[in-house]
Design a protein around this motif. Sequence first.
Motif, PDB file in Angstrom:
ATOM      1  N   LEU A 458       0.833  -1.215   0.000  1.00 53.81           N
ATOM      2  CA  LEU A 458       0.000   0.000   0.000  1.00 53.81           C
ATOM      3  C   LEU A 458       0.862   1.257   0.000  1.00 53.81           C
ATOM      4  CD1 LEU A 458      -2.547  -1.154   2.739  1.00 53.81           C
ATOM      5  CD2 LEU A 458      -2.779  -1.388   0.258  1.00 53.81           C
ATOM      6  N   ASP A 459       0.310   2.342  -0.553  1.00 53.47           N
ATOM      7  CA  ASP A 459       1.059   3.596  -0.514  1.00 53.47           C
ATOM      8  C   ASP A 459       1.064   4.146   0.911  1.00 53.47           C
ATOM      9  OD1 ASP A 459      -1.091   5.641  -0.084  1.00 53.47           O
ATOM     10  OD2 ASP A 459      -1.788   4.935  -2.028  1.00 53.47           O
ATOM     11  N   SER A 460       1.935   5.123   1.162  1.00 50.93           N
ATOM     12  CA  SER A 460       2.195   5.566   2.528  1.00 50.93           C
ATOM     13  C   SER A 460       0.956   6.111   3.241  1.00 50.93           C
ATOM     14  CB  SER A 460       3.303   6.626   2.538  1.00 50.93           C
ATOM     15  OG  SER A 460       3.020   7.656   1.614  1.00 50.93           O
ATOM     16  N   ILE A 461       0.101   6.828   2.521  1.00 55.61           N
ATOM     17  CA  ILE A 461      -1.091   7.411   3.152  1.00 55.61           C
ATOM     18  C   ILE A 461      -2.103   6.316   3.500  1.00 55.61           C
ATOM     19  CG2 ILE A 461      -3.078   8.928   2.757  1.00 55.61           C
ATOM     20  CD1 ILE A 461      -1.205  10.747   1.172  1.00 55.61           C
ATOM     21  N   VAL A 462      -2.347   5.400   2.560  1.00 61.11           N
ATOM     22  CA  VAL A 462      -3.275   4.282   2.819  1.00 61.11           C
ATOM     23  C   VAL A 462      -2.703   3.371   3.904  1.00 61.11           C
ATOM     24  CG1 VAL A 462      -4.451   2.297   1.801  1.00 61.11           C
ATOM     25  CG2 VAL A 462      -4.189   4.397   0.468  1.00 61.11           C
ATOM     26  N   ARG A 463      -1.375   3.150   3.847  1.00 55.68           N
ATOM     27  CA  ARG A 463      -0.722   2.311   4.860  1.00 55.68           C
ATOM     28  C   ARG A 463      -0.955   2.874   6.259  1.00 55.68           C
ATOM     29  NH1 ARG A 463       4.610   2.406   3.119  1.00 55.68           N
ATOM     30  NH2 ARG A 463       5.052   4.255   4.369  1.00 55.68           N
ATOM     31  N   ASN A 464      -0.798   4.186   6.412  1.00 60.18           N
ATOM     32  CA  ASN A 464      -1.013   4.806   7.720  1.00 60.18           C
ATOM     33  C   ASN A 464      -2.462   4.660   8.188  1.00 60.18           C
ATOM     34  OD1 ASN A 464       1.642   5.554   7.799  1.00 60.18           O
ATOM     35  ND2 ASN A 464       1.295   7.698   7.246  1.00 60.18           N
ATOM     36  N   SER A 465      -3.410   4.731   7.234  1.00 59.45           N
ATOM     37  CA  SER A 465      -4.821   4.600   7.608  1.00 59.45           C
ATOM     38  C   SER A 465      -5.134   3.177   8.075  1.00 59.45           C
ATOM     39  CB  SER A 465      -5.728   4.996   6.440  1.00 59.45           C
ATOM     40  OG  SER A 465      -5.682   4.039   5.396  1.00 59.45           O
ATOM     41  N   ILE A 466      -4.496   2.173   7.455  1.00 61.73           N
ATOM     42  CA  ILE A 466      -4.707   0.779   7.867  1.00 61.73           C
ATOM     43  C   ILE A 466      -4.101   0.541   9.254  1.00 61.73           C
ATOM     44  CG2 ILE A 466      -4.126  -1.635   7.369  1.00 61.73           C
ATOM     45  CD1 ILE A 466      -6.294  -0.588   5.546  1.00 61.73           C
ATOM     46  N   VAL A 467      -2.924   1.105   9.496  1.00 65.59           N
ATOM     47  CA  VAL A 467      -2.295   0.974  10.818  1.00 65.59           C
ATOM     48  C   VAL A 467      -3.166   1.627  11.888  1.00 65.59           C
ATOM     49  CG1 VAL A 467      -0.300   1.672  12.219  1.00 65.59           C
ATOM     50  CG2 VAL A 467       0.050   0.774   9.916  1.00 65.59           C
ATOM     51  N   ASP A 468      -3.708   2.789  11.578  1.00 64.02           N
ATOM     52  CA  ASP A 468      -4.613   3.459  12.527  1.00 64.02           C
ATOM     53  C   ASP A 468      -5.848   2.601  12.795  1.00 64.02           C
ATOM     54  OD1 ASP A 468      -2.922   5.615  12.698  1.00 64.02           O
ATOM     55  OD2 ASP A 468      -4.002   6.835  11.228  1.00 64.02           O
ATOM     56  N   LEU A 469      -6.385   1.979  11.737  1.00 62.75           N
ATOM     57  CA  LEU A 469      -7.561   1.119  11.891  1.00 62.75           C
ATOM     58  C   LEU A 469      -7.251  -0.069  12.803  1.00 62.75           C
ATOM     59  CD1 LEU A 469     -10.407   0.103  11.122  1.00 62.75           C
ATOM     60  CD2 LEU A 469      -9.374  -0.986   9.111  1.00 62.75           C
ATOM     61  N   ILE A 470      -6.083  -0.704  12.596  1.00 64.57           N
ATOM     62  CA  ILE A 470      -5.703  -1.848  13.422  1.00 64.57           C
ATOM     63  C   ILE A 470      -5.575  -1.425  14.885  1.00 64.57           C
ATOM     64  CG2 ILE A 470      -3.849  -3.506  13.888  1.00 64.57           C
ATOM     65  CD1 ILE A 470      -3.370  -3.597  10.835  1.00 64.57           C
ATOM     66  N   SER A 471      -5.019  -0.251  15.124  1.00 61.50           N
ATOM     67  CA  SER A 471      -4.900   0.263  16.502  1.00 61.50           C
ATOM     68  C   SER A 471      -6.277   0.478  17.125  1.00 61.50           C
ATOM     69  CB  SER A 471      -4.115   1.573  16.508  1.00 61.50           C
ATOM     70  OG  SER A 471      -2.788   1.375  16.082  1.00 61.50           O
ATOM     71  N   GLN A 472      -7.203   1.021  16.337  1.00 56.58           N
ATOM     72  CA  GLN A 472      -8.563   1.252  16.827  1.00 56.58           C
ATOM     73  C   GLN A 472      -9.277  -0.066  17.153  1.00 56.58           C
ATOM     74  OE1 GLN A 472     -10.311   3.547  13.654  1.00 56.58           O
ATOM     75  NE2 GLN A 472      -8.805   5.193  13.896  1.00 56.58           N
ATOM     76  N   LEU A 473      -9.100  -1.074  16.297  1.00 56.84           N
ATOM     77  CA  LEU A 473      -9.715  -2.388  16.529  1.00 56.84           C
ATOM     78  C   LEU A 473      -9.155  -3.025  17.788  1.00 56.84           C
ATOM     79  CD1 LEU A 473      -9.711  -3.769  12.870  1.00 56.84           C
ATOM     80  CD2 LEU A 473     -11.712  -3.067  14.191  1.00 56.84           C
ATOM     81  N   ARG A 474      -7.874  -2.851  17.999  1.00 52.05           N
ATOM     82  CA  ARG A 474      -7.241  -3.389  19.197  1.00 52.05           C
ATOM     83  C   ARG A 474      -7.857  -2.771  20.461  1.00 52.05           C
ATOM     84  NH1 ARG A 474      -1.737  -1.468  21.092  1.00 52.05           N
ATOM     85  NH2 ARG A 474      -1.455  -2.477  23.105  1.00 52.05           N
TER      86      ARG A 474
END
Length: 565
Positions: A458-474
């Motif tokens: 994934l590109d850097s902006i989408v990658r950051n959004s996925i990481v944020d999502l994983i943190s929120q799910l956690r």
Amino acid sequence: MMKPVLEIRNLRLELEEPLKGSKPIVSDINLKVHPGEVHALIGESGSGKTTIALSAMGYVRPGLTRAAGQVFLKGTDLFTLSPHALRDIRGNRVTYVAQSAAASFNPSLRIGHQVTETPREHALMSVAEAQAKASMLYQELRIPTPDKIAHRFPHEVSGGQLQRLMAAMAMISRPDLIIFDEPTTALDVTTQLSVLMAFRDLIKKHNTAAIYVSHDLALVAQIADRVTVLLNGEVKEEAEMSALIAAPKHEYSRVLMAAGTPSSDCPQAGQTETCGEIPLLRLESIYAGYGPVDANGQPAYPVIRDVNLSIEKGAVAGIIGESGSGKSTMAKVIAGLLPAARGEMLIKGTPLNPRVEDRNNEMVRRIQLVSQSADTALNPSHTIEKILGRPVEYFTGLKGSARRSRVRELLELVSLPPSVMDRRPSELSGGQKQRINLARALAAEPELILCDEVTSALDSIVRNSIVDLISQLREKLGLAILFISHDVSTVSRIADTVAVMHRGLIVESGPTGRVLVKPEHPYTRLLLNSVPRVEIGWLEKAYEKVQFEQSVLMSAKEVTSTLQG
């Protein structure tokens, strides 16, 4: 003034059959590339980077049409040429290095035959001259055993070597222009650094004009002279690379700068540990690999050796290392897809069967794997409702309207609208597909999710959004996560603890704030020194540091071999 090799004037590409209210795919594109100059096209997925780069070959993707503009290669408008004349130019005067070298090589032909094919087919040089030129390029690109590489097949060399061999294939015809399309995206950080250094030196030595397509501003800063920032097919800013880094003018350029800057905020030690509690998952002296297992529990081809790891309830444990270090093998072992040859796995103190087929539904439910490529993990012929509905029904027994309601809840969890239910994977972006991949794992209501390189493509902006999502799910679901990546900066943002893998061993582990700030092992230092920074001149300094750490590693290996002997 020196004339440009490539000049694009007022290029506008549109859909052949435009929808009501649709905008051009790319519009008002103007750029020039001079000999020896690298011009970067940077932006997130869908910004038009590759579409513009392909126009430099006189190529327009199917479904698009050129509504306006011209593309000149050394004064010749490519769009005025016949298909036959364009065939002579492509792969000869303009060459292309794709993102996936593995998909670009013919697996049934030897490397040397493929690298020398263009000059032989176009009668640019004799076979002997082509082979001599290829041999010289192998050395310039720092390919190991350059005298033997031509006789190998593509599957017999590493991903980093294949990317360099693609560059050799592109350079052998002495092109006027070379196009690099995300050539290091799939590589780990240490391999990426050496490949980038080789590309840059080759371009400068041969004074070749180049277009470099990327979403990563930190990478582009090491190789580009000028940069064009793109968003939704429009130019937001064009500048000298040094000027853009010093003072980006457009807000989107600043967003890219922020996305490409490694985070210095590591989770602090102990913030998720619960004293006295049994770990959610514990690995004890795990050995795994391929081939027959001997009487001592050693596989014929070992991949991971003597791995010990604990993951606490609700914690994020990061695993970092380069390609081949054993990271993904560990995920497969935990998921039961590759049974451990030796050692024990415990979930909340209860032994976990090595084979997934020997685990009951409850054990399967508790641990779910999210694979790297959503494109291969999601059935292209099924709707999203069916893709998510099947695990919902299997693990919870819900059917009909209740099942559909649960699918809606899962989509909401991963921040996707209910309208996605009736679409197929091909109708979604890369980031959306990875969210569906996550939602499918959540359908089982697991306690632990194994995320195996889920952001690498994934590109850097989408990658950051996925990481944020994983943190929120956690936080929302109390999930424990094993986050596997070769991207050190991404792991630093999300993990509480981190383990560093090298050649199947965990060489260092501990709280993320300690391991990534004060690393003790030379391999950890090597990884950290390989993380690109938005800084002119970083590449040379990093390359020197990495060379030093590699020499330390080699010395340590020699000492260990002597002691064992």
